[in-house]
Design an enzyme around this catalytic site. Structure first.
Site, PDB file in Angstrom:
ATOM      1  N   THR A 117     -11.223   8.193 -24.314  1.00  0.00           N
ATOM      2  CA  THR A 117     -10.916   6.777 -24.561  1.00  0.00           C
ATOM      3  C   THR A 117     -12.175   5.923 -24.648  1.00  0.00           C
ATOM      4  O   THR A 117     -12.111   4.768 -25.059  1.00  0.00           O
ATOM      5  CB  THR A 117     -10.032   6.208 -23.435  1.00  0.00           C
ATOM      6  OG1 THR A 117     -10.734   6.338 -22.185  1.00  0.00           O
ATOM      7  CG2 THR A 117      -8.695   6.929 -23.371  1.00  0.00           C
TER       8      THR A 117
ATOM      9  N   HIS B 273      -0.795   0.786 -19.280  1.00  0.00           N
ATOM     10  CA  HIS B 273       0.646   0.663 -19.094  1.00  0.00           C
ATOM     11  C   HIS B 273       1.097  -0.659 -19.704  1.00  0.00           C
ATOM     12  O   HIS B 273       0.434  -1.680 -19.556  1.00  0.00           O
ATOM     13  CB  HIS B 273       1.012   0.687 -17.601  1.00  0.00           C
ATOM     14  CG  HIS B 273       0.701   1.983 -16.925  1.00  0.00           C
ATOM     15  ND1 HIS B 273       0.509   2.091 -15.560  1.00  0.00           N
ATOM     16  CD2 HIS B 273       0.543   3.215 -17.425  1.00  0.00           C
ATOM     17  CE1 HIS B 273       0.255   3.360 -15.261  1.00  0.00           C
ATOM     18  NE2 HIS B 273       0.273   4.047 -16.373  1.00  0.00           N
TER      19      HIS B 273
ATOM     20  N   ASP C 174       1.735   7.814 -21.548  1.00  0.00           N
ATOM     21  CA  ASP C 174       2.567   7.006 -22.464  1.00  0.00           C
ATOM     22  C   ASP C 174       4.057   7.269 -22.293  1.00  0.00           C
ATOM     23  O   ASP C 174       4.848   7.081 -23.227  1.00  0.00           O
ATOM     24  CB  ASP C 174       2.185   7.267 -23.939  1.00  0.00           C
ATOM     25  CG  ASP C 174       0.710   7.062 -24.203  1.00  0.00           C
ATOM     26  OD1 ASP C 174       0.158   6.075 -23.681  1.00  0.00           O
ATOM     27  OD2 ASP C 174       0.108   7.886 -24.917  1.00  0.00           O
TER      28      ASP C 174
END
Length: 339
Positions: free
Chosen positions: A127, A43, A13
């Protein structure tokens, strides 16, 4: 002509998407190849006021002259990839994209395993994209490869050959790494890490080039580090303090609130050493100092901002060459010709 690797310097990030897109627009490399884990990294690229959340396609896609490649070391989720190709239709991605035929394939069973594993989903904060379980299958030699997937046939190629041929021909090559160094399976804040190494050395291997082919390694740092999910964060600030500073962010892939901290100079030094950094790109300077928003000349920055940059350079021994002062590509200070 150079071969440049872009690496995240914190926990992901960092704004690598903006930096990669800027460099692709400014330097117009012949090819940009993506290394990294897989679709667990997101992204965000902003083009003409429109934001694109990208998880598979290299973020240099706005420049239609550049070839786009996904290296053999990257896991591919065909469903995610094909949706992105469709979403980016106006950028002619379908005509420019090369997927290495040796890329590992994420299947539904990997995603289900990722989400149902309590250790991964709750304790580690995975994730849930299936990357860890897919890498397990890869190590067991039972993972499907891109060459086995009919829907990917039109994109298949040998990325290592493409990249090495370009380097040998004296063309500019860019390698885009994902995640951040501190999420490395080897060098990160274990066990709160991703499922493989995420440093420049591995990104080179992911796309199939040797270390002597690399000319520049640009490590990207955010002016205030952020982290999604669990794990150590030495300079973390209370969420209330981050809100007062106007820093409220959410992960591109997970949508989870990002934890926020102060810049860690000692960690930055270690990260630069691990990656053999030759340059630093600094993002979100406008959030560190609002008065810097949109500035494109170094001499116009505030004293506060310049002192911060000089402190980073002194701590790491690496020049800060690219500075982002806003989300748009043109909101960038480029000092590479001056230093």
């Amino acid at each position: 002509m150079t071969c440049t690797i872009i690496v995240g310097g914190q926990w992901g990030d960092e704004g690598k998407g903006k930096i990669v897109s800027y460099l692709c627009e400014k330097d117009s490399p012949y090819i940009i190849a993506r290394g990294g884990v897989g679709p667990n990294a997101g992204h965000t690229v902003e083009v003409d006021g429109e934001k694109y959340g990208i998880r598979m396609v290299p973020t240099g896609f706005p420049n239609k002259k550049v070839k786009l490649a996904i290296g053999a070391g990257v896991l591919v989720d065909p469903e995610v990839l094909l949706k992105e190709v469709e979403m980016l239709e106006k950028f002619d991605v379908r005509k420019r994209l090369i997927i290495d035929y040796r890329c590992g394939i994420i299947e539904e069973k990997h995603r289900l395993m990722d989400k149902s594993n309590e250790h991964l989903s709750k304790e580690i904060g995975s994730t849930g994209t299936g990357c860890g379980p897919a890498n397990v299958d890869r190590a067991l030699r039972i993972l499907k490869q891109a060459k086995d997937i009919e829907a990917l046939k039109e994109f298949l190629g040998d990325v290592s050959e493409e990249v090495n041929d370009a380097i040998d021909a004296g063309k500019n090559v860019m390698i885009e790494g994902t995640q951040g160094t501190l999420l490395s399976l080897y060098y990160g804040t274990y066990p709160y890490v991703t499922s493989k190494d995420t440093t420049a050395s591995t990104f080179a291997a992911d796309v199939g080039i040797g270390p002597t082919k690399v000319d520049e390694v640009i490590v990207v740092f955010k002016s205030f580090p952020t982290r999604v999910g669990c794990g150590p964060f030495p300079t973390e600030m209370p969420l209330e303090e981050a809100e007062k500073l106007g820093i409220v962010e959410y992960g591109t892939v997970t949508g989870r609130r990002r934890r926020v901290g102060y810049f860690d100079f000692e960690l930055a030094k270690k990260v630069c050493r691990l990656n053999g950094a030759t340059q630093i790109a600094l993002t979100c300077l406008d959030k560190y100092d609002n008065a810097c928003y949109g500035i494109t000349e170094y001499g116009e920055l505030t004293d506060k901002a310049i002192e911060f940059i000089e402190k980073i350079e002194k701590a790491t021994g690496v020049p800060v060459t690219i500075i982002s002062t806003g989300p748009e590509l043109h909101q960038t200070i480029d000092r590479r010709d001056e230093l």
